[in-house]
Design an enzyme around this catalytic site. Structure first.
Site, short mmCIF file in Angstrom:
data_model
loop_
_atom_site.label_atom_id
_atom_site.label_comp_id
_atom_site.label_asym_id
_atom_site.label_seq_id
_atom_site.Cartn_x
_atom_site.Cartn_y
_atom_site.Cartn_z
N ASN A 11 1.26 22.28 -5.04
CA ASN A 11 0.83 22.74 -3.74
C ASN A 11 1.74 23.39 -2.62
OD1 ASN A 11 -2.06 22.31 -5.12
ND2 ASN A 11 -2.11 20.23 -4.65
N MET A 12 0.89 23.53 -1.45
CA MET A 12 1.59 23.57 -0.31
C MET A 12 1.30 22.58 0.41
SD MET A 12 4.48 24.36 1.72
CE MET A 12 4.74 26.43 0.70
N GLY A 39 2.20 18.74 -3.69
CA GLY A 39 1.90 18.95 -4.97
C GLY A 39 2.11 17.69 -5.82
N GLY A 41 2.65 16.66 -9.38
CA GLY A 41 2.62 17.50 -10.26
C GLY A 41 4.64 17.63 -9.62
N LEU A 213 0.86 -1.08 -5.29
CA LEU A 213 0.17 -2.18 -4.46
C LEU A 213 0.96 -1.82 -2.74
CD1 LEU A 213 0.52 -5.32 -5.88
CD2 LEU A 213 -1.68 -3.34 -6.33
N ALA A 215 3.27 -1.63 0.44
CA ALA A 215 3.93 -2.57 0.70
C ALA A 215 4.41 -3.88 0.11
CB ALA A 215 4.15 -2.67 2.30
N GLY A 217 4.62 -4.68 -3.21
CA GLY A 217 5.37 -3.77 -4.62
C GLY A 217 4.75 -3.65 -5.62
N ASP A 245 4.54 9.07 -6.00
CA ASP A 245 4.73 10.30 -6.65
C ASP A 245 6.77 10.14 -7.33
OD1 ASP A 245 2.90 11.69 -7.08
OD2 ASP A 245 2.93 12.74 -5.66
N GLY A 280 7.38 13.95 5.04
CA GLY A 280 7.46 14.24 4.17
C GLY A 280 7.56 13.88 2.84
#
Length: 294
Positions: A11-12, A39, A41, A213, A215, A217, A245, A280
């Site tokens: 995705n953008m 995205g 993935g 979780l 911050a 961990g 991700d 970002g």
């Protein structure tokens, strides 16, 4: 080098930064807007490639300008895009609001990701040639199930990030080796708000679970063993977009290298901690040298 196939979305990300997210029916003024390749993935693919993996991306982009930028971004990160198809119509987009605490709210519009409902011989062969398969739920569920089934049949380790969370079929659960939900997703899937209780319910479906979780961990649990809580590095978060991700991509590389769970989680946690200190998603993901130096 760990061979990783990623079956997932591209995705953008259209990101607005503001002091606080708007409530229902409310308009607030933002201070900045960015267009960033993302995205779930693609984010995991970039994270894994930067962490030292050999990564193949399986997915689809649109035939619009975003599609070109998304493909270029993956290739620049060292991700193989031979199986990233170009579909007619718009690419997927994610509309993200990030507030001053670094928290985010996201609306995903699938676009080209929605056309990938089944896998062809090339995709099946690429999965079979990998050591691990990473999956999320921003593609049609039929493709995710098919990918998991193909991987399981070839002895390829499967890791699923159940996001955006939705009910999962027993067939999909049967082909997942490691489930990596966040706290909210674990609660939705298990019906239990407390992470330890949620993990025990999920272990009835899959052999291993890591509940992230933030911050605090993450909690690791496996069938036949005691759950272990791993603490996260203490950092000041600027933007948490992509942190999960980044964690999964780096975790896959570490597991593929044969590191024990504790070492793999430490490596992944360091990567995620570096990610949240920059704005970002894919643009903030650290390289292996940075992770090892942290």
């Amino acid at each position: 080098m760990t061979r990783i196939a990623v079956l997932g979305s591209t995705n953008m990300d259209l990101v607005a930064y503001t002091a606080r997210a708007p409530g229902r029916g409310e308009t607030v003024t933002g201070r900045e807007f960015r267009t960033i390749p993302g995205g779930k993935g693609a984010n995991q693919a970039v994270a894994a490639a930067r962490a030292g993996g050999e990564v193949m991306m399986i997915g689809a982009v649109g035939d619009d300008a975003y599609g070109t930028l998304l493909r270029d971004g993956l290739e620049h990160a060292g991700v193989d895009t031979d199986l990233l198809h170009t579909a007619e119509g718009p690419s997927g987009t994610a509309h993200i609001v990030v507030d001053d605490t670094g928290s985010n709210a996201i609306v995903v519009v699938p676009g080209a990701n929605g056309v990938l409902t089944a896998l062809g011989p090339g995709e099946i062969a690429a999965i079979a040639a990998s050591e691990l398969l990473l999956m999320q739920l921003e593609l049609p569920l039929s493709a995710v199930v098919e990918g998991a089934r193909a991987a399981h049949a070839q002895g390829v380790r499967t890791i699923l990030t159940p996001s955006p969370v939705q009910p999962l079929t027993d067939e999909l659960y049967d082909h997942i080796d490691l489930l990596v939900p966040n706290e909210h997703e674990a609660a939705e899937l298990s019906g239990q708000d407390e992470p330890h209780a949620a993990a025990q319910i999920l272990l009835r479906k899959v052999p291993e679970v890591i509940i992230t979780l933030g911050a605090k961990g993450c909690l690791y649990a496996a069938r036949g063993g005691e759950p272990v809580l791993f603490e996260a590095p203490s950092v000041t978060a600027v933007d948490t977009t992509g942190a999960g991700d980044t964690f999964v991509g780096a975790l896959a590389v570490a597991l593929g290298e044969g590191r024990p769970v504790a070492g793999a989680v430490a490596f992944a946690s360091s990567a995620a901690a570096l990610c949240v200190q920059k704005p970002g998603a894919s643009t903030s993901m650290p390289y292996r040298s940075e992770i090892e130096a942290s």
